[in-house]
Design an enzyme around this catalytic site. Sequence first.
Site, PDB file in Angstrom:
ATOM      1  CG  HIS A  76      -0.289   0.004   2.542  1.00 60.54           C
ATOM      2  ND1 HIS A  76       0.046   1.161   3.207  1.00 60.54           N
ATOM      3  CD2 HIS A  76       0.108  -1.008   3.352  1.00 60.54           C
ATOM      4  CE1 HIS A  76       0.602   0.854   4.377  1.00 60.54           C
ATOM      5  NE2 HIS A  76       0.661  -0.455   4.484  1.00 60.54           N
ATOM      6  CG  ASP A  78      -3.063   3.617   2.457  1.00 62.39           C
ATOM      7  OD1 ASP A  78      -2.420   2.643   2.040  1.00 62.39           O
ATOM      8  OD2 ASP A  78      -3.994   3.527   3.282  1.00 62.39           O
ATOM      9  CG  ASP A 109       3.023   0.536   7.652  1.00 61.98           C
ATOM     10  OD1 ASP A 109       2.767  -0.154   6.658  1.00 61.98           O
ATOM     11  OD2 ASP A 109       2.195   0.756   8.541  1.00 61.98           O
ATOM     12  CD  GLU A 144      -2.838  -2.041   5.465  1.00 59.71           C
ATOM     13  OE1 GLU A 144      -2.941  -3.068   6.135  1.00 59.71           O
ATOM     14  OE2 GLU A 144      -2.416  -0.967   5.960  1.00 59.71           O
ATOM     15  CD  GLU A 145      -1.438   2.076   7.476  1.00 61.63           C
ATOM     16  OE1 GLU A 145      -2.100   1.638   8.425  1.00 61.63           O
ATOM     17  OE2 GLU A 145      -0.232   1.855   7.322  1.00 61.63           O
ATOM     18  CD  GLU A 173       1.610  -3.891   5.701  1.00 59.14           C
ATOM     19  OE1 GLU A 173       2.326  -3.179   6.437  1.00 59.14           O
ATOM     20  OE2 GLU A 173       0.564  -3.496   5.159  1.00 59.14           O
ATOM     21  CG  HIS A 365       1.148   3.169  12.372  1.00 58.96           C
ATOM     22  ND1 HIS A 365      -0.166   2.782  12.482  1.00 58.96           N
ATOM     23  CD2 HIS A 365       1.551   2.681  11.185  1.00 58.96           C
ATOM     24  CE1 HIS A 365      -0.534   2.086  11.421  1.00 58.96           C
ATOM     25  NE2 HIS A 365       0.509   2.010  10.619  1.00 58.96           N
TER      26      HIS A 365
HETATM   27 ZN   LIG Z   1       1.257  -1.239   6.365  1.00 54.79          ZN
END
Ligand SMILES: [Zn+2]
Length: 394
Positions: A76, A78, A109, A144-145, A173, A365
């Site tokens: 992903h 995003d 990520d 995805e997030e 991932e 994150h």
């Molecule tokens: Zn991810």
Amino acid sequence: MNDINYDPVILTKLLIKCPSITPKDMGALNIVQKHLEYIDFNCFNLNFSEAGTDDVKNLFASIGKSNGKHLAFAGHTDVVPIGDINSWKFHPFEGVVSNGKLYGRGSEDMKGGIACFISATKKFLDKHKKNFNGKISFIITGDEEKEAINGTIKILKWLKEKKIKIDHCIVGEPTSNKIIGDKLKIGRRGSINFYLKAKGVQGHTANSNRAENPVHLLIKFLNTIISEPLDNGNEFFLPSSIQIPTFNVNNTAANVIPEVATATINIRYNNKHNAESLQEWLQKHIDNYFSLTDKASCSFTIDKTGKSFLTKPGFLSKLVSECCREINGLNSNPELATDGGTSDARFIKDYCEVVELGLINKTLHQVNENVKTKDLEQLTNIYLKVLEKYFGLN
Ligand SMILES: [Zn+2]
């Protein structure tokens, strides 16, 4: 040509510069597409929408023959929001390299993982041209997030409609622990919440014989629930875990027996259970326990947040494990794990064997998300090895 660069560090940096916080794309998918088209991939822009959700851009790209094995890479573009920008050492969308680390939202990520797979594919095609027996493709989503409604799940449906079959898939991932490739993921635990409401009979604490205290009942009931383990785990999963994160009475008077008490049960469960079996398990316990009194009852509502799944170790996990060992020089196989949060592998596993392998899972994150530049090189080398071994060209 200035904006085309297959160095995994520079390509990750190009992607970081697009502030693609879900559901915004901000040019990220276009960078992926340009790099893939330049090496002759056939690209499809898949824009999906659904009432009540944000429209999302996605990309499917492939190269090679239809009559061989088909290996897909999924990821992903995003990213999650940045939090407080003042807490960042460097601007989260600049992609600054400092002391051997590339900083930026999405570096770990998982824009870094995407850049590594593109870079590995470029090296693979430079070396072997198109003389490989099969197909390589990219399943890249911008969703995805958050809800993950207009992303991978719909790309897979589209592929099925077009009769494009994928044999194996690697999700990029971040899964590694201390060094790149020391840990893969072959499944994930599920999560479910039960919101319980015990109802008794309100009364004066001095006249407890005329009341029924739901707090006492709920405490004892929850005690039976947490006293017996759901299972002992198995070869691939830790034991399921039951947690009571909330317990509320909302009564302020010390001389009143309240009418209602509520609590939440959160369960992180392995592949011995599913939402339905856990619901039955809970209902059975409630029926047994609350049948002891006719003055009280207990009801519950459910919030299912993710299913548990396992892709049994097989051809792909063995091949990827061998490549990790060869490149990082370890004398033991990578750990095949099922821990952590959820990922789009939960959708892909219904279509083909899937394994997750990516960067070190450490700063995602967080503020100051970063990745070591040498790890980007290492992951690129492992991905290249996987492509060569998969197509029998090593
Ligand atoms: Zn991810």
